[in-house]
Design a protein around this motif. Structure first.
Motif, PDB file in Angstrom:
ATOM      1  N   ILE A 262       0.865  -1.183   0.000  1.00  0.00           N
ATOM      2  CA  ILE A 262       0.000   0.000   0.000  1.00  0.00           C
ATOM      3  C   ILE A 262       0.897   1.228   0.000  1.00  0.00           C
ATOM      4  O   ILE A 262       1.845   1.317   0.782  1.00  0.00           O
ATOM      5  CB  ILE A 262      -0.896   0.027   1.256  1.00  0.00           C
ATOM      6  N   LYS A 263       0.636   2.113  -0.936  1.00  0.00           N
ATOM      7  CA  LYS A 263       1.429   3.351  -0.970  1.00  0.00           C
ATOM      8  C   LYS A 263       0.549   4.466  -1.536  1.00  0.00           C
ATOM      9  O   LYS A 263      -0.151   4.254  -2.532  1.00  0.00           O
ATOM     10  CB  LYS A 263       2.683   3.156  -1.833  1.00  0.00           C
ATOM     11  N   ASP A 264       0.589   5.608  -0.911  1.00  0.00           N
ATOM     12  CA  ASP A 264      -0.226   6.762  -1.316  1.00  0.00           C
ATOM     13  C   ASP A 264      -1.711   6.402  -1.410  1.00  0.00           C
ATOM     14  O   ASP A 264      -2.425   6.924  -2.274  1.00  0.00           O
ATOM     15  CB  ASP A 264       0.250   7.331  -2.658  1.00  0.00           C
ATOM     16  N   GLY A 265      -2.142   5.490  -0.593  1.00  0.00           N
ATOM     17  CA  GLY A 265      -3.558   5.109  -0.592  1.00  0.00           C
ATOM     18  C   GLY A 265      -3.949   4.155  -1.711  1.00  0.00           C
ATOM     19  O   GLY A 265      -5.107   3.764  -1.824  1.00  0.00           O
ATOM     20  N   TYR A 266      -2.984   3.804  -2.559  1.00  0.00           N
ATOM     21  CA  TYR A 266      -3.245   2.828  -3.620  1.00  0.00           C
ATOM     22  C   TYR A 266      -2.722   1.463  -3.208  1.00  0.00           C
ATOM     23  O   TYR A 266      -1.774   1.357  -2.428  1.00  0.00           O
ATOM     24  CB  TYR A 266      -2.550   3.229  -4.932  1.00  0.00           C
ATOM     25  N   LEU A 267      -3.307   0.444  -3.799  1.00  0.00           N
ATOM     26  CA  LEU A 267      -2.793  -0.900  -3.615  1.00  0.00           C
ATOM     27  C   LEU A 267      -1.971  -1.227  -4.866  1.00  0.00           C
ATOM     28  O   LEU A 267      -2.461  -1.013  -5.984  1.00  0.00           O
ATOM     29  CB  LEU A 267      -3.991  -1.837  -3.485  1.00  0.00           C
ATOM     30  N   TRP A 268      -0.755  -1.666  -4.667  1.00  0.00           N
ATOM     31  CA  TRP A 268       0.146  -1.936  -5.796  1.00  0.00           C
ATOM     32  C   TRP A 268       0.414  -3.435  -5.884  1.00  0.00           C
ATOM     33  O   TRP A 268       0.746  -4.050  -4.866  1.00  0.00           O
ATOM     34  CB  TRP A 268       1.476  -1.207  -5.608  1.00  0.00           C
ATOM     35  N   VAL A 269       0.288  -3.987  -7.062  1.00  0.00           N
ATOM     36  CA  VAL A 269       0.575  -5.407  -7.265  1.00  0.00           C
ATOM     37  C   VAL A 269       1.690  -5.497  -8.310  1.00  0.00           C
ATOM     38  O   VAL A 269       1.510  -5.060  -9.441  1.00  0.00           O
ATOM     39  CB  VAL A 269      -0.668  -6.170  -7.786  1.00  0.00           C
ATOM     40  N   ASP A 270       2.852  -6.024  -7.903  1.00  0.00           N
ATOM     41  CA  ASP A 270       3.931  -6.105  -8.897  1.00  0.00           C
ATOM     42  C   ASP A 270       4.304  -7.537  -9.271  1.00  0.00           C
ATOM     43  O   ASP A 270       5.023  -7.752 -10.239  1.00  0.00           O
ATOM     44  CB  ASP A 270       5.173  -5.321  -8.450  1.00  0.00           C
ATOM     45  N   ARG A 271       3.829  -8.504  -8.482  1.00  0.00           N
ATOM     46  CA  ARG A 271       4.121  -9.910  -8.815  1.00  0.00           C
ATOM     47  C   ARG A 271       2.858 -10.730  -8.646  1.00  0.00           C
ATOM     48  O   ARG A 271       2.177 -10.615  -7.624  1.00  0.00           O
ATOM     49  CB  ARG A 271       5.180 -10.506  -7.882  1.00  0.00           C
ATOM     50  N   ALA A 272       2.571 -11.572  -9.622  1.00  0.00           N
ATOM     51  CA  ALA A 272       1.465 -12.522  -9.505  1.00  0.00           C
ATOM     52  C   ALA A 272       1.866 -13.714 -10.357  1.00  0.00           C
ATOM     53  O   ALA A 272       1.746 -13.679 -11.572  1.00  0.00           O
ATOM     54  CB  ALA A 272       0.158 -11.912  -9.991  1.00  0.00           C
ATOM     55  N   VAL A 273       2.418 -14.748  -9.701  1.00  0.00           N
ATOM     56  CA  VAL A 273       2.820 -15.924 -10.491  1.00  0.00           C
ATOM     57  C   VAL A 273       1.671 -16.926 -10.479  1.00  0.00           C
ATOM     58  O   VAL A 273       1.059 -17.183  -9.441  1.00  0.00           O
ATOM     59  CB  VAL A 273       4.128 -16.577  -9.997  1.00  0.00           C
ATOM     60  N   PHE A 274       1.372 -17.441 -11.652  1.00  0.00           N
ATOM     61  CA  PHE A 274       0.318 -18.439 -11.824  1.00  0.00           C
ATOM     62  C   PHE A 274       0.990 -19.729 -12.280  1.00  0.00           C
ATOM     63  O   PHE A 274       1.723 -19.724 -13.270  1.00  0.00           O
ATOM     64  CB  PHE A 274      -0.684 -17.998 -12.906  1.00  0.00           C
ATOM     65  N   GLY A 275       0.755 -20.830 -11.551  1.00  0.00           N
ATOM     66  CA  GLY A 275       1.339 -22.109 -11.971  1.00  0.00           C
ATOM     67  C   GLY A 275       0.229 -23.119 -12.235  1.00  0.00           C
ATOM     68  O   GLY A 275      -0.575 -23.393 -11.354  1.00  0.00           O
TER      69      GLY A 275
END
Ligand SMILES: Nc1ncnc2c1ncn2[C@@H]1O[C@H](COP(=O)(O)OP(=O)(O)OP(=O)(O)O)[C@@H](O)[C@H]1O
Ligand SMILES: [Mg+2]
Length: 410
Positions: A262-275
């Motif tokens: 969480i930064k500046d009130g936003y939710l940040w997603v930088d990794r999402a691995v799908f197997g």
């Protein structure tokens, strides 16, 4: 012969360095007219075998033939072509145009030595059609042009566009009504009518966005996709940490590990691995593709304590996320309470889920039901788990928009 005019984005149509050219976008962007005009000019310049395909072509009237004929007349070149019921041929160069519907059996018979394919309305192409078409076009220097109005990210042609991202021999170009210097007034009136009537429908028809069942979509309005950003140091986030969430896959479902902050009130997603189809011992290897997965706590689907304890034994700090009645709705409300969700472009599968995470719709009555549609919820489950303890600790602080409006009155 009259001078032909093409929009500047049509210039590569005369160049030979690319193998694929995909022009995609909304209605009236001059995709079909531009390609038709360019092919007519090329037919007059050098001997070329053209194949014009559609998925569905029940009769020659469904093909691009009429448009090509119109362009030939508009350019005053009708004296140079011989036009029959089923084909077009340039009298001097011997260039030919053929027209085929891919959905018909044997549609590619007798199409050897094709130099240029043009697939119009390519959003309709099936996987099977593309798989039989592309390898048949194998003459050195041969080229494939596709024009389309995007429908869904599942469409076979969209998968091809994704595959060709960054390919030095591919031209991928979004074109919309703004890119058509001859956008007719009558279409503009239609466009403005749609803009007033239904914003989502408008985005699809005129701006080339995917088709959406807007009122059933859960998160797409909150997500910003395709972003590039670096992961900040943990101390620089709003609460000094990262959040990791895991969903376990059964049968055809994927295993997912997601990282967010969480930064500046936003939710940040930088990794999402799908197997997909991952054996249990390989889950650890999959998790190791996410930086910090062995350092930070992971909250996971609590319905598989066996997998959780296996992963603990392998050194992960992982536990089951608290579950309870209403936890899906609460989790969704919590995720929606941020200013927005920013998603890194490398999270390909998750971005698709952002666009498609939706509630079930009753097919007969079209009512949106309070049940999540399965299939595009794996990354979202993982993200809900990641924040489940935080959401619980803030219980009562999550207020809906309506409640917020009520509060504003005092
Ligand atoms: N070179 C041109 N000269 C004059 N008018 C043009 C030209 N190109 C396009 N137009 C005008 O723009 C309109 C839209 O062009 P076109 O049908 O090629 O768009 P499109 O992107 O293929 O749209 P759709 O998504 O509906 O298939 C045409 O009907 C025509 O009126
Ligand atoms: Mg068109």
């Amino acid at each position: 012969m009259t001078e032909i005019q093409l929009p500047d984005w049509g210039e590569p149509l005369f160049e030979g360095w690319w193998r694929y050219m995909l022009l995609y976008g909304g209605r009236g962007s001059a995709k079909s007219h531009t390609v038709a005009a360019a092919l007519v000019v090329r037919a007059a310049m050098t001997t070329t075998r053209f194949l014009c395909v559609r998925e569905f072509q029940n009769s020659i009237d469904d093909s691009a033939k009429q448009l090509l004929e119109d362009k030939i007349y508009d350019m005053g070149m009708h004296g140079r072509f011989s036009i029959t019921k089923y084909g077009i041929e340039h009298k001097q160069t011997g260039s030919t145009f053929r027209f085929r519907g891919m959905s018909r059996p044997g549609s590619l018979r007798g199409t050897e030595g094709i130099d240029v394919v043009w697939g119009d309305e390519a959003q309709d192409f099936s996987r099977k059609s593309l798989r039989s078409l592309i390898p048949t076009i194998r003459k050195p220097g041969s080229q494939l042009i596709f024009t389309l109005n995007p429908q869904t990210p599942q469409d076979a042609i969209w998968k091809l566009i994704e595959k060709l991202q960054g390919d030095p021999k591919a031209v991928l170009r979004l074109v919309n009504w703004r890119d058509n210097p001859w956008f007719p007034e009558i279409l503009n009136e239609e466009r403005l009518r749609d803009l007033r009537r239904d914003k989502d429908e408008y985005q699809h028809i005129w701006e080339g966005q995917f088709l959406s069942r807007s009122n059933a979509l859960i998160m797409s309005d909150r997500c910003q996709l395709g972003l590039e950003f670096d992961c900040p140091p943990a101390w620089d986030t709003d609460d000094g940490r990262y959040y990791y969430g895991a969903d376990f896959g059964f049968a055809a479902d994927p295993n997912v590990l997601i990282r967010a902050w969480i930064k500046d009130g936003y939710l940040w997603v930088d990794r999402a691995v799908f197997g997909y189809g991952i054996e249990l011992p390989d889950i650890a290897r999959m998790y190791d593709a996410v930086p910090g997965a062995r350092d930070w706590p992971i909250l996971a689907d609590s319905s598989r304590p066996d997998i959780i304890s296996m992963l603990r034994n392998l050194g992960f700090n992982i536990e089951g996320a608290p579950k309870g009645p209403g936890s899906i709705e609460d989790g969704i409300a919590f995720l929606r309470s941020f200013n927005g969700i920013k998603v890194h472009r490398r999270c390909v599968e998750f971005q698709e889920e952002c666009l498609r995470y939706s509630y079930k719709v009753d097919k007969k009555t079209e009512q949106v039901l309070p049940v999540v549609e399965s299939g595009f919820d794996h990354g979202w489950d993982a993200l809900r788990y990641a924040f489940a303890l935080l959401a619980k600790s803030m219980n009562g602080l999550v207020v809906s928009d309506e409640e917020m409006n009520d509060l504003d009155m005092f």
